[in-house]
Design a protein around this motif. Structure first.
Motif, PDB file in Angstrom:
ATOM      1  N   GLN A   9      62.912  49.236  77.575  1.00  0.00           N
ATOM      2  CA  GLN A   9      62.540  49.503  78.962  1.00  0.00           C
ATOM      3  C   GLN A   9      61.231  50.299  78.983  1.00  0.00           C
ATOM      4  O   GLN A   9      61.212  51.484  78.677  1.00  0.00           O
ATOM      5  CB  GLN A   9      63.655  50.267  79.681  1.00  0.00           C
ATOM      6  N   SER A  12      55.775  49.305  82.339  1.00  0.00           N
ATOM      7  CA  SER A  12      55.423  48.219  83.254  1.00  0.00           C
ATOM      8  C   SER A  12      56.438  47.077  83.261  1.00  0.00           C
ATOM      9  O   SER A  12      56.420  46.257  84.177  1.00  0.00           O
ATOM     10  CB  SER A  12      54.037  47.662  82.908  1.00  0.00           C
ATOM     11  N   SER A  13      57.320  47.023  82.263  1.00  0.00           N
ATOM     12  CA  SER A  13      58.265  45.912  82.206  1.00  0.00           C
ATOM     13  C   SER A  13      59.508  46.290  81.415  1.00  0.00           C
ATOM     14  O   SER A  13      59.558  47.311  80.725  1.00  0.00           O
ATOM     15  CB  SER A  13      57.599  44.687  81.557  1.00  0.00           C
ATOM     16  N   THR A  14      60.503  45.424  81.529  1.00  0.00           N
ATOM     17  CA  THR A  14      61.761  45.562  80.788  1.00  0.00           C
ATOM     18  C   THR A  14      61.982  44.271  80.020  1.00  0.00           C
ATOM     19  O   THR A  14      61.743  43.181  80.545  1.00  0.00           O
ATOM     20  CB  THR A  14      62.941  45.791  81.748  1.00  0.00           C
ATOM     21  N   ARG A  15      62.424  44.393  78.768  1.00  0.00           N
ATOM     22  CA  ARG A  15      62.710  43.174  78.009  1.00  0.00           C
ATOM     23  C   ARG A  15      63.925  43.398  77.126  1.00  0.00           C
ATOM     24  O   ARG A  15      64.287  44.522  76.782  1.00  0.00           O
ATOM     25  CB  ARG A  15      61.509  42.768  77.166  1.00  0.00           C
ATOM     26  N   GLN A  30      61.501  38.923  79.361  1.00  0.00           N
ATOM     27  CA  GLN A  30      60.782  40.101  79.830  1.00  0.00           C
ATOM     28  C   GLN A  30      60.410  39.933  81.295  1.00  0.00           C
ATOM     29  O   GLN A  30      60.010  38.862  81.725  1.00  0.00           O
ATOM     30  CB  GLN A  30      59.516  40.303  78.980  1.00  0.00           C
ATOM     31  N   LEU A  31      60.546  41.012  82.066  1.00  0.00           N
ATOM     32  CA  LEU A  31      60.179  41.005  83.484  1.00  0.00           C
ATOM     33  C   LEU A  31      59.467  42.303  83.845  1.00  0.00           C
ATOM     34  O   LEU A  31      59.878  43.387  83.415  1.00  0.00           O
ATOM     35  CB  LEU A  31      61.432  40.869  84.366  1.00  0.00           C
ATOM     36  N   GLU A  32      58.412  42.189  84.648  1.00  0.00           N
ATOM     37  CA  GLU A  32      57.718  43.377  85.138  1.00  0.00           C
ATOM     38  C   GLU A  32      58.451  43.962  86.338  1.00  0.00           C
ATOM     39  O   GLU A  32      59.242  43.283  86.998  1.00  0.00           O
ATOM     40  CB  GLU A  32      56.275  43.027  85.541  1.00  0.00           C
ATOM     41  N   HIS A  33      58.197  45.254  86.585  1.00  0.00           N
ATOM     42  CA  HIS A  33      58.712  45.889  87.800  1.00  0.00           C
ATOM     43  C   HIS A  33      57.554  46.565  88.538  1.00  0.00           C
ATOM     44  O   HIS A  33      56.464  46.722  88.006  1.00  0.00           O
ATOM     45  CB  HIS A  33      59.822  46.897  87.469  1.00  0.00           C
ATOM     46  N   LYS A  53      66.514  44.327  86.775  1.00  0.00           N
ATOM     47  CA  LYS A  53      65.703  43.585  85.797  1.00  0.00           C
ATOM     48  C   LYS A  53      66.364  43.612  84.418  1.00  0.00           C
ATOM     49  O   LYS A  53      66.320  42.625  83.669  1.00  0.00           O
ATOM     50  CB  LYS A  53      64.301  44.195  85.683  1.00  0.00           C
TER      51      LYS A  53
END
Length: 499
Positions: A9, A12-15, A30-33, A53
């Motif tokens: 975590q 800028s993102s979580t993967r 992976q997704l940005e928040h 996410k």
């Protein structure tokens, strides 16, 4: 069960990444928040969005790997370290946006502390007085958010770094989620005593944070608990490792011996030097932190130099200035010119971190002439990453007394070959990149795998490390000195700007 999962975590993102026994990635998602900036110098994240996410990326990675959660031997968690969450333990709802490590809103409170209190904080925690760390963020939430204040009064508030928030949710949340953290994250709060590895009552008093608000501190590699079978993994999988992101990268780079170091290039830039079981107090603007603690073994410590803005300077070129479309475009644009034409860019957007620790600094672009182009600015942005890294590594050499002949690197910007060549030239040493550059996620997987016997020892992990690329310096000593002198002049222009 031939796999270990890693929840990474970041800022800028979580993967979620899944590794096999050789350390190879077999699945990831992976997704940005959102980056929420309500005022100048304020940076926030929505912790509920991060949890959403997290569930998505776990499901996505399992699907890509074509396995079930029950196929994982364990999972590890690694996280952006100082970012602080407050939530209600009875509802599971965050009480305020998480305050991000880059946020500077607490500078005035920290300045108001007496010299004696500042000295006590640094002596016990190993950290300089800076808004970067979690303690003053917790103090701000407790005193400025009505929802947090009410929840504290009702006995329902919990404070934690992102690892604690995710661990609590993954293990059941309001249905009995586990409230804990590891020593590496706790060592970034200004509230943990480096010698006792426990919350310090004197530090808690300074920041006004009672012990019942804080998670239990555990080692970096042990079974914290099992995931909720009704959660995103769909199985009861041991959560067996937690490490702050930079310490996780040290483990991923197998820097287990005293004197070994790595530099991670992410949103910010972080260099760590393993000092073994010795707590080394910096005389050159670095901070002292826990490197890792595996189970019942003694804690290992590190010197760290942190730079607030490196990768996020490239994001700024993309999002605020619009001179590039993708981060990777920076290399192409910067390669169009052979130098910066005397332009220096110091991205002190939220002050300067190590070795300066100046929250009054702000970003500058200097040396502009009519001939300067966006290519020169892009190249200056890459140089800024390299010069900030040199600042930190020079301080590290001064503190440790150990000359540096090479530097292990990882993180997103290491894919930029021009930037890595510039790094070798600016520092005059060899730069080496491992085969798996996403060592943060790998380190969390290693910590979890060690706890459940998936890997037998750190010696086994060392054998997995492989080099993918090495850069040799091509610059002369005189050109390095001249360029660095210009950088130091540019640094001076950033100071005493913010009131």
């Amino acid at each position: 069960m031939a796999f270990v999962g890693s929840l990474d975590q970041g800022t800028s993102s979580t993967r979620f990444m899944i590794f096999d026994h050789s350390g190879k990635v077999v699945g990831q998602h992976q997704l940005e928040h959102r980056q929420i900036m309500p005022e100048a110098g304020w940076v926030e994240h929505d912790a509920a969005e991060i949890w959403d996410k997290t569930q998505e990326v776990i499901s996505g990675a399992l699907k890509q790997a074509n396995i079930l959660g029950s196929d994982l031997s364990a999972i590890g968690i690694t996280n952006q370290r100082e970012t602080t969450v407050a939530w209600d333990v009875t509802t599971g709802v965050p009480l305020h946006n998480a305050i991000v490590w880059q946020d500077t809103r607490t500078a005035e409170f920290l300045d108001s502390l007496s010299a004696a209190k500042k000295a006590e904080i640094t002596a016990k925690s190993g950290l300089p007085i800076a808004p970067y760390f979690s303690g003053s963020k917790m103090h701000w939430l407790a005193n400025n958010s009505p929802a947090v204040t009410s929840a504290i009064a009702a006995g329902n508030a919990r404070f934690g770094t992102i690892d604690s928030w995710l661990l609590w949710n993954l293990t059941g949340g309001v249905q009995g989620g586990i409230f804990a953290t590891d020593v590496t994250n706790a060592s970034r709060t200004l509230l943990m005593n480096l010698e006792t590895l426990d919350w310090d009552s004197g530090l808690q008093e300074i920041f006004g944070i009672a012990r019942n608000l804080l998670p239990e501190i555990k080692s970096s590699s042990e079974i914290y608990g099992l995931t909720n079978p009704h959660g995103p993994l769909g199985a009861a999988v041991p959560i067996a490792g937690i490490l702050g992101d930079q310490q996780a990268a040290m483990v991923g780079q197998v820097c287990f011996d005293r004197g070994e170091s790595k530099t991670t290039y992410g949103t910010g830039n972080f260099a760590l030097l393993n000092t073994g079981t010795e707590i080394v107090r910096s005389q050159n603007g670095l901070l002292t932190t826990v490197c890792y603690k595996f189970g019942d073994q003694p804690a290992r410590y590190a010197l760290e130099g942190s730079v607030a803005v490196t990768g996020s300077a490239i994001q700024w070129l993309r999002d605020q200035l619009g001179i590039i479309t993708h981060a990777a475009d920076t290399e192409i644009l910067a390669s169009a010119v052979t130098d910066t034409a005397g332009v220096y860019f110091v991205p002190a957007f939220s002050g300067l971190f190590a070795p300066y620790w100046r929250s009054d600094a702000r970003g500058v672009i200097v040396g502009l002439t009519r001939a300067a182009t966006k290519a020169h600015l892009a190249r200056a942005a890459l140089e800024a990453i390299c010069y900030q890294t040199r600042d930190v590594m020079d301080a590290m050499v001064a503190d440790s007394g150990v000359p540096m002949s090479e530097m292990r690197v990882d993180g997103g910007i290491t894919a930029n070959s021009l930037c890595m060549q510039m790094q070798a030239d600016i520092m005059g040493i060899e730069i080496t990149r491992p085969l798996i550059t996403e060592t943060t996620a790998l380190g969390a997987a290693y910590a979890a795998g060690l706890a459940v016997g998936f890997w037998s020892s750190t010696d086994e992990l060392k054998k997995l490390w492989q080099q993918s690329r090495r850069w040799q310096p091509t610059s002369t000593e005189s050109s390095r000195a001249l360029g660095y002198a210009g950088w130091k002049k540019a640094i001076e222009r950033t100071l005493n700007w913010a009131q």
